[in-house]
Every structure is written in structure tokens, then in C-alpha cells.
Design a protein around this motif. Structure first.
Motif, mmCIF file in Angstrom:
data_model
loop_
_atom_site.group_PDB
_atom_site.id
_atom_site.type_symbol
_atom_site.label_atom_id
_atom_site.label_comp_id
_atom_site.label_asym_id
_atom_site.label_seq_id
_atom_site.Cartn_x
_atom_site.Cartn_y
_atom_site.Cartn_z
ATOM 1 N N MET A 189 0.845 -1.178 0.000
ATOM 2 C CA MET A 189 0.000 0.000 0.000
ATOM 3 C C MET A 189 0.891 1.243 0.000
ATOM 4 N N THR A 190 0.550 2.196 -0.810
ATOM 5 C CA THR A 190 1.345 3.414 -0.908
ATOM 6 C C THR A 190 1.055 4.343 0.260
ATOM 7 N N GLU A 191 1.913 5.340 0.436
ATOM 8 C CA GLU A 191 1.724 6.334 1.499
ATOM 9 C C GLU A 191 0.397 7.062 1.315
ATOM 10 N N TYR A 192 0.039 7.365 0.054
ATOM 11 C CA TYR A 192 -1.234 8.033 -0.226
ATOM 12 C C TYR A 192 -2.400 7.133 0.190
ATOM 13 N N GLY A 193 -2.282 5.841 -0.077
ATOM 14 C CA GLY A 193 -3.335 4.892 0.279
ATOM 15 C C GLY A 193 -3.523 4.795 1.789
ATOM 16 N N GLU A 229 -2.772 7.160 3.990
ATOM 17 C CA GLU A 229 -3.337 8.433 4.438
ATOM 18 C C GLU A 229 -4.838 8.473 4.168
ATOM 19 N N THR A 230 -5.245 8.005 2.997
ATOM 20 C CA THR A 230 -6.670 7.966 2.653
ATOM 21 C C THR A 230 -7.411 7.030 3.598
ATOM 22 N N GLU A 231 -6.821 5.891 3.918
ATOM 23 C CA GLU A 231 -7.446 4.933 4.836
ATOM 24 C C GLU A 231 -7.589 5.543 6.239
ATOM 25 N N ARG A 232 -6.577 6.258 6.715
ATOM 26 C CA ARG A 232 -6.657 6.934 8.021
ATOM 27 C C ARG A 232 -7.767 7.983 8.015
ATOM 28 N N GLU A 233 -7.881 8.723 6.906
ATOM 29 C CA GLU A 233 -8.936 9.726 6.786
ATOM 30 C C GLU A 233 -10.312 9.080 6.843
ATOM 31 N N ARG A 234 -10.481 7.978 6.133
ATOM 32 C CA ARG A 234 -11.764 7.266 6.152
ATOM 33 C C ARG A 234 -12.083 6.774 7.563
ATOM 34 N N GLU A 235 -11.067 6.243 8.248
ATOM 35 C CA GLU A 235 -11.272 5.741 9.616
ATOM 36 C C GLU A 235 -11.684 6.891 10.547
ATOM 37 N N ARG A 236 -11.052 8.063 10.413
ATOM 38 C CA ARG A 236 -11.438 9.233 11.206
ATOM 39 C C ARG A 236 -12.877 9.632 10.923
#
Length: 170
Positions: free
Chosen positions: A1-5, A7-14
Motif C-alpha cells: 500500500m502506498t503512502e497516499y493509500g 493516508e486515505t485509509e486513516r482519513e476514512r477511519e477518522r
């Protein structure tokens, strides 16, 4: 998983966590027979005999949501072991870990702090200010019966400050 992926996953979790928090707040306003609005007062229905003689099964109580409680007050709180359940108990005293709460009916099975321990302050939702006892269906509606009901239907729920003294005396 890339760094962008990531970050997007953390945003979704938030976002999911924020939505759960909003749902929990909405649930506080609806569950357990309680009707809570933006106003500081609301209604809740008592279920069970644990607060007899102060409150009976099916009594309606006026709850001051967010009000500070003191020993002797009757409070609405979340059950510490089943937080989707709202319970009505008398606050006995402050202990390590929260409030020690007891039912007024000592003959009823122990569904209070003797079973589940001290209740954290975050689970105490409000103070009961009054009770309303609805007219029972099927009862005779004579003038005398209705007058008697009118005199006893709405009563303030007063604090019993002696409950903490009785608890210490044991």
C-alpha cells in the motif's frame, strides 16, 4: 500500500469514528424510552420495581439532562455493563471510579452498584426532577378517582440526603 493509500485509509477511519460519535449522540436522545431534545428537560419511562416506593413501573419522569448530581438525588444513567440501557437509580455517594448508586427497593434483585460497582461520571446523564404517574387504562373514571389521581399524578422527586449516611453506618 502506498503512502497516499495509508493516508486515505486513516482519513476514512477518522470519518467513520466521527460518524459513530454522531450516531451515539443521536442514540442518546432516543433510546431506553427516553425522549431527549435540545432542551435541557425531557421525559423517560421507568421500567421495573427497583425504585419503589419513589417510582413505580411505567411512571414517567422529567429528567434534567446534564444536571449535576449529588448524593441523595435520583439520576438517569447508562448501565455500566450494558450501555444501551438507561437506568434510574438513587445516587448514594462518590467513590473511587465514580458514583455509587442504589435502588430504593432493597427487596428487588440487586441491579445497582452492589452488582456492577461504581458508575463513571460520564455515564450519569441527568437528574430526575419530577414524576408523572399516568392514569391507568380500564380504571373507573369517577369524579373522586380522577380528583385523587390529579392530586397525586405529578410530584417532585426529592433528594434523600440520608441515603449516604445510612450507607456509611453499615
Amino acid at each position: 500500500m502506498t503512502e497516499y493509500g495509508r493516508e486515505t485509509e486513516r482519513e476514512r477511519e477518522r470519518e467513520r469514528e466521527q460518524e459513530r460519535a454522531r450516531e451515539t449522540e443521536r442514540g442518546r436522545m432516543r433510546e431506553g424510552g427516553a425522549q431527549r431534545s435540545l432542551l435541557p428537560f425531557g421525559l423517560a419511562e421507568v421500567g421495573g420495581p427497583s425504585m419503589v416506593p419513589t417510582l413505580r413501573h411505567r411512571d414517567q419522569v422529567v429528567v434534567h439532562w446534564g444536571a449535576e448530581v449529588r448524593p441523595g438525588d435520583v439520576a438517569v444513567l447508562r448501565h455500566p455493563l450494558q450501555q444501551d440501557l438507561l437506568v434510574v437509580k438513587r445516587v448514594a455517594e462518590r467513590r473511587d471510579g465514580g458514583w455509587w448508586v442504589l435502588g430504593d427497593n432493597r427487596d428487588e434483585g440487586m441491579s445497582d452498584s452492589r452488582t456492577f460497582g461504581a458508575v463513571p461520571p460520564a455515564l450519569v446523564l441527568g437528574r430526575v426532577r419530577a414524576r408523572y404517574r399516568p392514569l391507568r387504562a380500564g380504571r373507573q373514571r369517577s369524579v373522586g378517582a380522577v380528583a385523587s389521581w390529579l392530586l397525586s399524578a405529578v410530584r417532585p422527586v426529592l433528594a434523600d440526603r440520608s441515603v449516604s449516611r445510612r450507607l456509611r453506618a453499615r
